[in-house]
Design an enzyme around this catalytic site. Sequence first.
Site, short mmCIF file in Angstrom:
data_model
loop_
_atom_site.label_atom_id
_atom_site.label_comp_id
_atom_site.label_asym_id
_atom_site.label_seq_id
_atom_site.Cartn_x
_atom_site.Cartn_y
_atom_site.Cartn_z
N ASN A 108 -15.57 2.83 -31.03
CA ASN A 108 -14.32 3.54 -30.68
C ASN A 108 -14.27 3.79 -29.19
O ASN A 108 -13.42 4.51 -28.70
CB ASN A 108 -14.27 4.90 -31.41
CG ASN A 108 -14.12 4.73 -32.91
OD1 ASN A 108 -13.31 3.94 -33.37
ND2 ASN A 108 -14.92 5.46 -33.68
N ASN A 109 -15.22 3.21 -28.45
CA ASN A 109 -15.34 3.48 -27.03
C ASN A 109 -14.73 2.31 -26.24
O ASN A 109 -15.27 1.20 -26.21
CB ASN A 109 -16.85 3.66 -26.71
CG ASN A 109 -17.11 3.97 -25.26
OD1 ASN A 109 -16.45 3.44 -24.37
ND2 ASN A 109 -18.11 4.80 -25.01
N ASP A 111 -25.65 1.11 -30.10
CA ASP A 111 -25.90 2.52 -29.86
C ASP A 111 -26.76 2.61 -28.60
O ASP A 111 -27.72 1.85 -28.43
CB ASP A 111 -26.60 3.20 -31.04
CG ASP A 111 -26.37 4.71 -30.99
OD1 ASP A 111 -25.22 5.13 -30.74
OD2 ASP A 111 -27.32 5.49 -31.21
N PHE A 169 -18.49 4.68 -16.94
CA PHE A 169 -18.20 5.84 -17.78
C PHE A 169 -19.51 6.60 -18.04
O PHE A 169 -20.58 6.19 -17.57
CB PHE A 169 -17.56 5.40 -19.12
CG PHE A 169 -18.47 4.62 -20.02
CD1 PHE A 169 -18.73 3.28 -19.78
CD2 PHE A 169 -19.09 5.24 -21.11
CE1 PHE A 169 -19.60 2.57 -20.61
CE2 PHE A 169 -19.95 4.53 -21.95
CZ PHE A 169 -20.20 3.19 -21.68
N GLY A 170 -19.38 7.69 -18.77
CA GLY A 170 -20.57 8.44 -19.21
C GLY A 170 -21.43 8.89 -18.04
O GLY A 170 -20.97 9.49 -17.07
N ASP A 201 -22.83 7.07 -15.81
CA ASP A 201 -22.88 6.09 -14.71
C ASP A 201 -22.88 6.71 -13.31
O ASP A 201 -23.57 6.20 -12.42
CB ASP A 201 -21.72 5.08 -14.84
CG ASP A 201 -22.01 4.00 -15.87
OD1 ASP A 201 -23.17 3.87 -16.29
OD2 ASP A 201 -21.07 3.29 -16.26
N ARG A 222 -26.65 -2.65 -21.65
CA ARG A 222 -25.72 -3.29 -22.59
C ARG A 222 -25.56 -4.77 -22.27
O ARG A 222 -25.53 -5.61 -23.17
CB ARG A 222 -24.36 -2.57 -22.55
CG ARG A 222 -23.35 -3.13 -23.57
CD ARG A 222 -22.16 -2.20 -23.74
NE ARG A 222 -22.56 -0.89 -24.17
CZ ARG A 222 -22.65 0.18 -23.38
NH1 ARG A 222 -22.29 0.10 -22.11
NH2 ARG A 222 -23.07 1.33 -23.84
#
Length: 193
Positions: A8-9, A68, A148-149, A151, A177
């Site tokens: 959902n990201n 994840d 994002f997050g 980073d 990732r």
Amino acid sequence: MKIIFATNNSHKLAEVEAVLGEGFALSTPREHGITEEIPEEQPTLEGNASQKSHYIYARTGCDCFADDTGLEVEALNGAPGVHSARYATDGHDFAANNRRLLEELQGAASRRARFRTVISLIVDGEEHLFEGVVEGHIALGEAGCGGFGYDPLFVPDGCDCTFAEMAAEQKNAISHRGRAVAKLVEFLHNRVK
Ligand code: ITT
């Protein structure tokens, strides 16, 4: 190859689409009528990636994968780790998570950290796991507005800027990732040969 990315990201989706490249028609759970939050209730990244991919496979019967990811900080004994999304609050509040991380690391002897991604791929009903890791450290303050997050706080080894200060392609080339997705792509290419 048609494949569902169980996320959902939207940030992750954009990163993965860029690494996968041509030859893959990626779709999202929403495009298959799955609009609820995908459960991730396991105590490990492996467990959560697997739970997410199995959830989508059970509903669609289609080839799919889930990622994840956790930020593992040495001075915090591997935290936030599997709890990275909800480190500071119940929601995905990136700014609050980053504030908490900086607070927790005040005065810490080490700022070493790593991002770890686990991908669970289900293809023809069989599961395969892939891992990607990037080592680095947590900066003293936020820098950059890309990504994002966490980073804006993460400086990968060999670089003098955070992930948030890099172009998307630069992050993808060395990130947790990007590395995990590259292994997935290699696996799928070898499989169809
Ligand atoms: P899905 O489960 O829907 O895929 P999510 O945002 O919940 O999305 P994760 O559980 O894998 O994804 O990630 C946990 C958190 O870790 C995420 O909310 C971010 O705060 C952080 N994170 C993950 N990947 C990151 C990256 O590449 N850079 C910075 N932070 C990241």
